[in-house]
Design a protein around this motif. Sequence first.
Motif, PDB file in Angstrom:
ATOM      1  N   ILE A  30       0.725  -1.191   0.052  1.00  0.00           N
ATOM      2  CA  ILE A  30       0.204   0.169   0.070  1.00  0.00           C
ATOM      3  C   ILE A  30       0.755   1.191   0.080  1.00  0.00           C
ATOM      4  CG2 ILE A  30      -1.900   1.300   1.061  1.00  0.00           C
ATOM      5  CD1 ILE A  30      -2.636  -1.485   2.793  1.00  0.00           C
ATOM      6  N   ALA A  31       0.693   2.083  -1.075  1.00  0.00           N
ATOM      7  CA  ALA A  31       1.459   3.366  -1.080  1.00  0.00           C
ATOM      8  C   ALA A  31       3.164   2.811  -0.928  1.00  0.00           C
ATOM      9  CB  ALA A  31       0.928   4.377   0.046  1.00  0.00           C
ATOM     10  N   ASP A  32       3.412   2.133  -1.740  1.00  0.00           N
ATOM     11  CA  ASP A  32       4.963   1.780  -1.682  1.00  0.00           C
ATOM     12  C   ASP A  32       5.449   1.203  -0.260  1.00  0.00           C
ATOM     13  OD1 ASP A  32       5.000   2.588  -4.389  1.00  0.00           O
ATOM     14  OD2 ASP A  32       5.784   4.771  -3.569  1.00  0.00           O
ATOM     15  N   ARG A  33       4.686   0.869   0.712  1.00  0.00           N
ATOM     16  CA  ARG A  33       5.019   0.283   1.740  1.00  0.00           C
ATOM     17  C   ARG A  33       4.283  -1.236   1.782  1.00  0.00           C
ATOM     18  NH1 ARG A  33       4.531   3.025   7.644  1.00  0.00           N
ATOM     19  NH2 ARG A  33       5.366   4.756   6.261  1.00  0.00           N
ATOM     20  N   GLU A  34       5.404  -2.274   2.048  1.00  0.00           N
ATOM     21  CA  GLU A  34       5.121  -3.563   2.096  1.00  0.00           C
ATOM     22  C   GLU A  34       4.788  -4.108   3.612  1.00  0.00           C
ATOM     23  OE1 GLU A  34       8.185  -6.071   0.463  1.00  0.00           O
ATOM     24  OE2 GLU A  34       8.153  -5.139  -1.480  1.00  0.00           O
ATOM     25  N   PHE A  35       3.792  -4.879   3.381  1.00  0.00           N
ATOM     26  CA  PHE A  35       3.232  -5.673   4.726  1.00  0.00           C
ATOM     27  C   PHE A  35       3.286  -7.350   4.419  1.00  0.00           C
ATOM     28  CE2 PHE A  35       1.466  -1.633   4.530  1.00  0.00           C
ATOM     29  CZ  PHE A  35       1.631  -0.981   5.778  1.00  0.00           C
ATOM     30  N   GLY A  36       3.775  -8.010   5.608  1.00  0.00           N
ATOM     31  CA  GLY A  36       3.817  -9.604   5.267  1.00  0.00           C
ATOM     32  C   GLY A  36       2.571  -9.879   5.711  1.00  0.00           C
ATOM     33  N   SER A  37       1.732  -9.222   6.471  1.00  0.00           N
ATOM     34  CA  SER A  37       0.498  -9.727   6.904  1.00  0.00           C
ATOM     35  C   SER A  37      -0.598  -9.011   6.172  1.00  0.00           C
ATOM     36  CB  SER A  37       0.149  -9.469   8.239  1.00  0.00           C
ATOM     37  OG  SER A  37      -1.254  -9.699   8.680  1.00  0.00           O
ATOM     38  N   ARG A  38      -1.486  -9.888   5.668  1.00  0.00           N
ATOM     39  CA  ARG A  38      -2.895  -9.392   4.941  1.00  0.00           C
ATOM     40  C   ARG A  38      -3.956  -8.969   5.744  1.00  0.00           C
ATOM     41  NH1 ARG A  38      -2.250  -9.226  -0.433  1.00  0.00           N
ATOM     42  NH2 ARG A  38      -0.214  -9.776  -1.473  1.00  0.00           N
ATOM     43  N   LEU A  39      -3.690  -9.164   7.170  1.00  0.00           N
ATOM     44  CA  LEU A  39      -4.686  -9.028   8.310  1.00  0.00           C
ATOM     45  C   LEU A  39      -4.616  -7.703   8.901  1.00  0.00           C
ATOM     46  CD1 LEU A  39      -7.301  -9.786   9.702  1.00  0.00           C
ATOM     47  CD2 LEU A  39      -5.937 -11.464  11.268  1.00  0.00           C
ATOM     48  N   ILE A  40      -5.507  -6.549   8.796  1.00  0.00           N
ATOM     49  CA  ILE A  40      -5.193  -5.501   9.349  1.00  0.00           C
ATOM     50  C   ILE A  40      -6.190  -5.346  10.543  1.00  0.00           C
ATOM     51  CG2 ILE A  40      -5.396  -2.960   9.318  1.00  0.00           C
ATOM     52  CD1 ILE A  40      -4.852  -3.375   6.273  1.00  0.00           C
ATOM     53  N   MET A  41      -5.846  -5.110  11.832  1.00  0.00           N
ATOM     54  CA  MET A  41      -6.787  -5.101  12.875  1.00  0.00           C
ATOM     55  C   MET A  41      -7.387  -3.894  13.371  1.00  0.00           C
ATOM     56  SD  MET A  41      -7.102  -8.542  13.936  1.00  0.00           S
ATOM     57  CE  MET A  41      -7.377  -8.201  15.494  1.00  0.00           C
ATOM     58  N   GLY A  42      -8.462  -3.976  13.953  1.00  0.00           N
ATOM     59  CA  GLY A  42      -9.011  -2.783  14.851  1.00  0.00           C
ATOM     60  C   GLY A  42      -8.831  -3.216  16.268  1.00  0.00           C
ATOM     61  N   THR A  43      -9.347  -2.093  17.067  1.00  0.00           N
ATOM     62  CA  THR A  43      -8.721  -2.331  18.353  1.00  0.00           C
ATOM     63  C   THR A  43     -10.106  -2.055  19.319  1.00  0.00           C
ATOM     64  OG1 THR A  43      -8.350   0.184  18.477  1.00  0.00           O
ATOM     65  CG2 THR A  43      -6.425  -1.418  18.351  1.00  0.00           C
ATOM     66  N   GLY A  44     -11.305  -1.791  18.638  1.00  0.00           N
ATOM     67  CA  GLY A  44     -12.315  -1.568  19.389  1.00  0.00           C
ATOM     68  C   GLY A  44     -12.995  -2.717  19.943  1.00  0.00           C
ATOM     69  N   GLY A  45     -13.489  -2.777  21.085  1.00  0.00           N
ATOM     70  CA  GLY A  45     -14.367  -3.901  21.853  1.00  0.00           C
ATOM     71  C   GLY A  45     -13.360  -4.745  22.729  1.00  0.00           C
ATOM     72  N   ALA A  46     -12.285  -4.671  22.723  1.00  0.00           N
ATOM     73  CA  ALA A  46     -11.384  -5.423  23.236  1.00  0.00           C
ATOM     74  C   ALA A  46     -11.834  -5.343  25.007  1.00  0.00           C
ATOM     75  CB  ALA A  46      -9.857  -5.284  23.075  1.00  0.00           C
ATOM     76  N   PRO A  47     -11.830  -6.354  25.731  1.00  0.00           N
ATOM     77  CA  PRO A  47     -12.160  -6.092  27.386  1.00  0.00           C
ATOM     78  C   PRO A  47     -10.837  -5.539  28.063  1.00  0.00           C
ATOM     79  CG  PRO A  47     -12.078  -8.511  26.741  1.00  0.00           C
ATOM     80  CD  PRO A  47     -11.903  -7.813  25.341  1.00  0.00           C
ATOM     81  N   SER A  48      -9.702  -5.695  27.420  1.00  0.00           N
ATOM     82  CA  SER A  48      -8.883  -5.033  28.148  1.00  0.00           C
ATOM     83  C   SER A  48      -7.533  -4.808  27.071  1.00  0.00           C
ATOM     84  CB  SER A  48      -8.307  -5.799  29.363  1.00  0.00           C
ATOM     85  OG  SER A  48      -7.518  -6.965  28.903  1.00  0.00           O
ATOM     86  N   LEU A  49      -6.856  -4.031  27.647  1.00  0.00           N
ATOM     87  CA  LEU A  49      -5.466  -3.485  26.863  1.00  0.00           C
ATOM     88  C   LEU A  49      -4.350  -4.796  26.722  1.00  0.00           C
ATOM     89  CD1 LEU A  49      -3.665  -0.097  27.319  1.00  0.00           C
ATOM     90  CD2 LEU A  49      -4.697  -1.170  25.306  1.00  0.00           C
ATOM     91  N   HIS A  50      -4.618  -5.662  27.685  1.00  0.00           N
ATOM     92  CA  HIS A  50      -3.701  -6.873  27.731  1.00  0.00           C
ATOM     93  C   HIS A  50      -4.335  -7.964  26.966  1.00  0.00           C
ATOM     94  CE1 HIS A  50      -1.234 -10.068  29.312  1.00  0.00           C
ATOM     95  NE2 HIS A  50      -2.323 -10.895  29.473  1.00  0.00           N
ATOM     96  N   ILE A  51      -5.658  -8.226  26.923  1.00  0.00           N
ATOM     97  CA  ILE A  51      -6.191  -9.031  26.002  1.00  0.00           C
ATOM     98  C   ILE A  51      -6.017  -8.710  24.595  1.00  0.00           C
ATOM     99  CG2 ILE A  51      -8.368 -10.153  25.334  1.00  0.00           C
ATOM    100  CD1 ILE A  51      -9.044 -10.166  28.365  1.00  0.00           C
ATOM    101  N   LEU A  52      -6.081  -7.252  24.339  1.00  0.00           N
ATOM    102  CA  LEU A  52      -6.117  -6.935  23.013  1.00  0.00           C
ATOM    103  C   LEU A  52      -4.553  -7.155  22.509  1.00  0.00           C
ATOM    104  CD1 LEU A  52      -6.784  -4.992  20.651  1.00  0.00           C
ATOM    105  CD2 LEU A  52      -5.892  -2.972  22.069  1.00  0.00           C
ATOM    106  N   GLU A  53      -3.695  -6.843  23.299  1.00  0.00           N
ATOM    107  CA  GLU A  53      -2.231  -7.007  22.859  1.00  0.00           C
ATOM    108  C   GLU A  53      -2.148  -8.355  22.748  1.00  0.00           C
ATOM    109  OE1 GLU A  53       0.849  -5.498  25.686  1.00  0.00           O
ATOM    110  OE2 GLU A  53       2.277  -5.673  24.172  1.00  0.00           O
ATOM    111  N   GLU A  54      -2.610  -9.617  23.254  1.00  0.00           N
ATOM    112  CA  GLU A  54      -2.308 -10.733  23.022  1.00  0.00           C
ATOM    113  C   GLU A  54      -3.176 -11.284  21.819  1.00  0.00           C
ATOM    114  OE1 GLU A  54      -2.447 -13.251  27.225  1.00  0.00           O
ATOM    115  OE2 GLU A  54      -4.296 -12.926  26.536  1.00  0.00           O
ATOM    116  N   ALA A  55      -4.304 -10.682  21.241  1.00  0.00           N
ATOM    117  CA  ALA A  55      -4.814 -10.745  20.344  1.00  0.00           C
ATOM    118  C   ALA A  55      -4.076 -10.198  19.149  1.00  0.00           C
ATOM    119  CB  ALA A  55      -6.325 -10.380  20.211  1.00  0.00           C
TER     120      ALA A  55
END
Lengths: 264, 66
Positions: free
Chosen positions: A19-44
């Motif tokens: 995207i715009a000349d930047r390469e990403f190895g992963s094709r999964l872009i994540m959102g952050t809304g709805g996680a029960p805690s920052l810790h669980i978000l980070e693990e996910a």
Amino acid sequence: MTTQISVPAAVDTRDPLVIADREFGSRLIMGTGGAPSLHILEEALLASGTEMTTVAMRRVAPSTQGSVWDVLRRNGIQPLPNTAGCFTTTDALRTARMAREALETNWVKLEVVADERTLLPDPVELLDAAERLVDDGFIVLPYTNDDPILARRLEQLGCAAVMPLGSPIGSGLGIRNPHNIELIVEQAGVPVILDAGIGTASEAALAMELGCDAVLLASAVTRAQEPMLMASAMRDAVTAGRRARLAGRIPVRRYAEASSPTPD
Amino acid sequence: MDVIINGERRDMAPHTTVADVVRSLTEENSGIAVAVNDEVVPKAAWAGTTVTENDRVDVLTAVQGG
């Protein structure tokens, strides 16, 4: 005896999302809304293998503990600030400019929604905001309706990707109009990222099989009973769908076609 | 001197700077952006920018969402 299965190197190691000349190895872009805690978000996020993750901008609250920005930074994940909660071009421009200053990136996931009940993009405001942000030097990734013509207009304005919805944000309804997604993919000269509506892994795989370049999802993972497990499922689903797309599926037939030789 | 900080009217000392306003809200200073009357104030200008009566100061940060 075990058989070694070799996956073509081109598929496994050199199939970056660009995207715009930047390469990403992963094709999964994540959102952050709805996680029960920052810790669980980070693990996910770690289980998902994502390399880019979207965050919202809000007023500083003195009670806020920990920071999603710190989570992204310490894990080397590129922040993709979004304009969630904006209903007009003016709101979106203000939020994008604040995000650029705060997170030191000119990338923005542009969201301009029409109302709280549907959270569907307002196409008129979206086009206006996209044009102004592109002119202001932003790398614009617009969250858009699954409308091929609108997607084309956004690309013509200079957006770096188009992000059609599968179904309304957080609905888990999956991809309601796969035919439109295919039409968008067929004509697009920029990456197509399926954004919103994914509920489970098969839907993420379907998005990739339809030819999308990436998937963006949040609720399907953050609101799952086991967010980390669902994140790893999504990671596998996106990879599987991508490989199936590259492999080329067999045509659909109405009647059987024998897969064994006819008896003598 | 009344200043509207993140939507709340607060009484601030004269010659209060944008940097002072940020410090009154959070100990963080990375991942933060400030606008005064809807105009973004770059971080390098926080210490040298004073706020005046009835200014609207918004201090934003990244949060989970979207």
